[in-house]
Design a protein around this motif. Structure first.
Motif, mmCIF file in Angstrom:
data_model
loop_
_atom_site.group_PDB
_atom_site.id
_atom_site.type_symbol
_atom_site.label_atom_id
_atom_site.label_comp_id
_atom_site.label_asym_id
_atom_site.label_seq_id
_atom_site.Cartn_x
_atom_site.Cartn_y
_atom_site.Cartn_z
ATOM 1 N N LYS A 85 -5.439 -14.791 -20.287
ATOM 2 C CA LYS A 85 -5.148 -14.816 -21.766
ATOM 3 C C LYS A 85 -5.957 -15.529 -22.605
ATOM 4 O O LYS A 85 -6.245 -15.385 -23.796
ATOM 5 N N PHE A 140 11.373 -24.795 -33.349
ATOM 6 C CA PHE A 140 12.319 -24.368 -32.490
ATOM 7 C C PHE A 140 11.862 -24.059 -30.742
ATOM 8 O O PHE A 140 10.471 -24.032 -30.847
ATOM 9 N N ASN A 141 12.678 -24.400 -30.059
ATOM 10 C CA ASN A 141 12.359 -24.608 -28.495
ATOM 11 C C ASN A 141 12.197 -23.154 -27.926
ATOM 12 O O ASN A 141 13.251 -22.464 -27.987
ATOM 13 N N MET A 147 8.134 -19.671 -30.249
ATOM 14 C CA MET A 147 9.051 -19.366 -31.251
ATOM 15 C C MET A 147 8.334 -19.276 -32.567
ATOM 16 O O MET A 147 7.672 -20.343 -33.007
ATOM 17 N N MET A 195 18.331 -14.345 -24.640
ATOM 18 C CA MET A 195 19.343 -15.238 -23.572
ATOM 19 C C MET A 195 20.737 -14.965 -24.065
ATOM 20 O O MET A 195 20.929 -15.111 -25.319
ATOM 21 N N LEU A 248 21.294 -20.118 -23.003
ATOM 22 C CA LEU A 248 20.802 -20.728 -24.129
ATOM 23 C C LEU A 248 21.153 -22.185 -24.518
ATOM 24 O O LEU A 248 20.189 -23.288 -24.597
ATOM 25 N N ILE A 292 18.728 -25.386 -24.269
ATOM 26 C CA ILE A 292 18.706 -26.384 -25.549
ATOM 27 C C ILE A 292 18.960 -27.638 -24.868
ATOM 28 O O ILE A 292 18.291 -28.871 -25.298
ATOM 29 N N THR A 342 22.304 -32.362 -26.538
ATOM 30 C CA THR A 342 21.645 -31.915 -27.799
ATOM 31 C C THR A 342 22.620 -31.202 -28.524
ATOM 32 O O THR A 342 22.952 -31.421 -29.674
ATOM 33 N N ARG A 369 19.287 -27.284 -18.328
ATOM 34 C CA ARG A 369 17.954 -27.156 -17.562
ATOM 35 C C ARG A 369 17.260 -28.463 -16.864
ATOM 36 O O ARG A 369 16.879 -28.682 -15.945
ATOM 37 N N GLU A 395 12.123 -24.182 -14.645
ATOM 38 C CA GLU A 395 12.285 -23.201 -15.854
ATOM 39 C C GLU A 395 13.359 -22.076 -15.384
ATOM 40 O O GLU A 395 13.743 -21.026 -16.053
HETATM 41 N N1 3HC Z 1 7.111 -23.033 -22.945
HETATM 42 C C1 3HC Z 1 6.050 -22.332 -23.363
HETATM 43 N N2 3HC Z 1 6.014 -21.023 -23.400
HETATM 44 C C2 3HC Z 1 7.169 -20.306 -22.752
HETATM 45 C C3 3HC Z 1 8.104 -21.027 -22.238
HETATM 46 C C4 3HC Z 1 8.448 -22.354 -22.622
HETATM 47 N N3 3HC Z 1 9.602 -23.146 -22.217
HETATM 48 N N4 3HC Z 1 9.104 -20.059 -21.876
HETATM 49 C C5 3HC Z 1 8.456 -18.793 -21.798
HETATM 50 N N5 3HC Z 1 7.276 -18.933 -22.457
HETATM 51 C C6 3HC Z 1 6.155 -17.918 -22.373
HETATM 52 C C7 3HC Z 1 5.984 -17.215 -21.289
HETATM 53 O O1 3HC Z 1 4.720 -18.028 -20.823
HETATM 54 C C8 3HC Z 1 5.440 -16.017 -21.711
HETATM 55 O O2 3HC Z 1 4.000 -15.786 -22.185
HETATM 56 P P1 3HC Z 1 2.974 -14.880 -21.888
HETATM 57 O O3 3HC Z 1 3.813 -13.406 -22.728
HETATM 58 O O4 3HC Z 1 2.020 -15.236 -22.628
HETATM 59 O O5 3HC Z 1 2.957 -14.583 -20.611
HETATM 60 C C9 3HC Z 1 6.410 -15.689 -23.056
HETATM 61 O O6 3HC Z 1 6.834 -16.759 -23.219
HETATM 62 C C10 3HC Z 1 7.737 -14.893 -22.209
HETATM 63 O O7 3HC Z 1 8.323 -15.551 -21.299
HETATM 64 P P2 3HC Z 1 8.957 -14.712 -20.254
HETATM 65 O O8 3HC Z 1 8.617 -13.580 -20.042
HETATM 66 O O9 3HC Z 1 8.973 -15.724 -19.127
HETATM 67 O O10 3HC Z 1 10.597 -14.785 -20.647
HETATM 68 P P3 3HC Z 1 11.279 -14.232 -22.050
HETATM 69 O O11 3HC Z 1 10.708 -12.843 -22.301
HETATM 70 O O12 3HC Z 1 12.667 -14.150 -21.764
HETATM 71 O O13 3HC Z 1 11.149 -15.317 -23.156
HETATM 72 C C11 3HC Z 1 11.943 -17.167 -24.260
HETATM 73 C C12 3HC Z 1 11.321 -16.638 -22.952
HETATM 74 C C13 3HC Z 1 10.998 -16.856 -25.353
HETATM 75 C C14 3HC Z 1 12.265 -18.610 -24.195
HETATM 76 C C15 3HC Z 1 13.079 -16.237 -24.427
HETATM 77 O O14 3HC Z 1 14.007 -16.097 -23.596
HETATM 78 C C16 3HC Z 1 13.773 -16.480 -26.024
HETATM 79 O O15 3HC Z 1 13.221 -16.368 -27.016
HETATM 80 N N6 3HC Z 1 14.883 -17.243 -25.880
HETATM 81 C C17 3HC Z 1 15.607 -17.764 -26.923
HETATM 82 C C18 3HC Z 1 15.140 -19.199 -27.396
HETATM 83 C C19 3HC Z 1 15.987 -19.721 -28.545
HETATM 84 O O16 3HC Z 1 16.841 -19.144 -29.227
HETATM 85 N N7 3HC Z 1 15.241 -20.895 -29.146
HETATM 86 C C20 3HC Z 1 15.897 -21.376 -30.156
HETATM 87 C C21 3HC Z 1 16.728 -22.667 -29.591
HETATM 88 S S1 3HC Z 1 17.538 -23.530 -30.959
HETATM 89 C C22 3HC Z 1 16.601 -24.658 -31.456
HETATM 90 O O17 3HC Z 1 15.457 -24.685 -30.778
HETATM 91 C C23 3HC Z 1 16.478 -25.589 -32.259
HETATM 92 C C24 3HC Z 1 17.076 -27.086 -31.921
HETATM 93 O O18 3HC Z 1 17.072 -27.831 -33.130
HETATM 94 C C25 3HC Z 1 18.344 -27.304 -30.998
#
Ligand code: 3HC
Length: 295
Positions: free
Chosen positions: A58, A144-145, A150, A228, A233, A237, A241, A275, A287
């Motif tokens: 990529k 966002f995580n 995100m 998720m 989720l 998170i 937290t 996690r 992961e």
């Molecule tokens: N770090 C970096 N990149 C990551 C990652 C991580 N932890 N997890 C996944 N990725 C990347 C992968 O490498 C992949 O990249 P690519 O397309 O270039 O190969 C892409 O994300 C998609 O990953 P996957 O195919 O393995 O998995 P998913 O399609 O299920 O996506 C996800 C993973 C993006 C984490 C998705 O499940 C998601 O959006 N989950 C919800 C996350 C969410 O709601 N976050 C907000 C939390 S609240 C918050 O942060 C606020 C705080 O204040 C508490």
């Protein structure tokens, strides 16, 4: 104002993600940690992500080496002195944040913008440790995580934040390839105010044995198209937290929907933080989410 030199204080999950995105966007980034071991771990997370992107085809080797040149680690606040923007991403403890901002205000030039990535504290509460002349260039910048994936950033203005600062932050967020929304300086901002009660309700469903954790997650993932399920989720998170954000929201609004369920408190008290500790609602291998654990 064009933001080119960026300092990030804290190289945990959020700080390293913000540093990674800023380096990829072409900024000169210094990430500051309190201890060498934390810094090494955070930088390894970023370099690991870049290595995986090259391995997947990529990103080119040339691109990765340009990004690597944009990123440097430091243990000293003084290294951040020339930054145009510094984003604080340290643990959610007001005392630590106040010390950090007092130090940053002292060493930074008068034009620098200071931001906090707090997810639950009031942004304005940090203001009193800043010189009055800095207050116009101080705001919240909530990522966002996982930060590299995100696409949203909440920008939180205080009553003192200037339009010029907001414009510079919008430009910075856009340069990261992300979308900014303006959020109020009120507990939970926009996303956590809506998301956290939903996650807490899912925990209450698990507590009341309404369905198994797997079925609760499958229901929301497949029934509503969420990436998720809510318990997955919550583990992602971090249950500690979640508990501390719930406490801030409950203190502020006093509504039962913000109250941390007793199951959440029990999991946190027994070290099942999700996690990051390898167990929460589920067992985790890095992961990878494995089977649901007994409740
Ligand atoms: N770090 C970096 N990149 C990551 C990652 C991580 N932890 N997890 C996944 N990725 C990347 C992968 O490498 C992949 O990249 P690519 O397309 O270039 O190969 C892409 O994300 C998609 O990953 P996957 O195919 O393995 O998995 P998913 O399609 O299920 O996506 C996800 C993973 C993006 C984490 C998705 O499940 C998601 O959006 N989950 C919800 C996350 C969410 O709601 N976050 C907000 C939390 S609240 C918050 O942060 C606020 C705080 O204040 C508490």
């Amino acid at each position: 104002m064009d933001i080119q030199r960026v300092g990030i204080v804290g190289c945990g999950l959020m700080g390293s993600g913000i540093a990674q995105c800023a380096a990829e966007a072409g900024c000169q980034v210094w990430v500051k940690e309190a201890e060498e071991s934390f810094l090494a771990k955070g930088l390894a997370r970023i370099h690991g992500a870049w290595d995986r992107a090259v391995a997947k085809g990529k990103v080119t080797e040339g691109q990765r080496s340009a990004w690597q040149k944009n990123l440097q680690g430091t243990l000293s606040f003084a290294t951040l002195a020339d930054c145009d923007l510094v984003v604080e991403a340290i643990p959610e403890r007001l005392d630590l944040k106040l010390q950090t901002f007092a130090e940053l205000d002292r060493i930074l030039g008068p034009a620098a913008i200071l931001c906090t990535n707090t997810s639950s504290l009031s942004v304005a509460q940090i203001g009193p440790v800043l010189e009055p002349t800095r207050l116009g260039r101080f705001a919240g910048l909530h990522f966002f995580n996982p930060v590299p994936v995100m696409p949203l950033v909440e920008i939180i203005r205080t009553l003192a934040t200037t339009e010029e600062t907001l414009a510079a932050l919008r430009g910075f967020v856009q340069g990261l390839g992300k979308t900014a929304v303006m959020a109020p300086d009120a507990p939970g901002f926009v996303v956590n105010r809506l998301l956290v009660p939903y996650l807490l309700d899912a925990i209450r469903c698990a507590e009341q044995r309404l369905a198994t954790p797997e079925d609760i997650d499958a229901a929301m993932k497949l029934g509503c198209g969420h990436p998720m399920g809510p318990l997955h989720l919550s583990d992602f998170i971090g249950l500690d937290t979640m508990q501390s954000v719930a406490e801030v929201l409950f203190d502020a609004f006093g509504e039962p929907r913000f109250k941390a369920p007793s199951l959440l408190r029990q999991l946190v008290a027994s070290g099942r933080l999700g996690r990051k500790t390898g167990s929460g609602f589920y067992r985790w291998e890095g992961e990878k989410r494995l089977e649901a654990l007994s409740l």
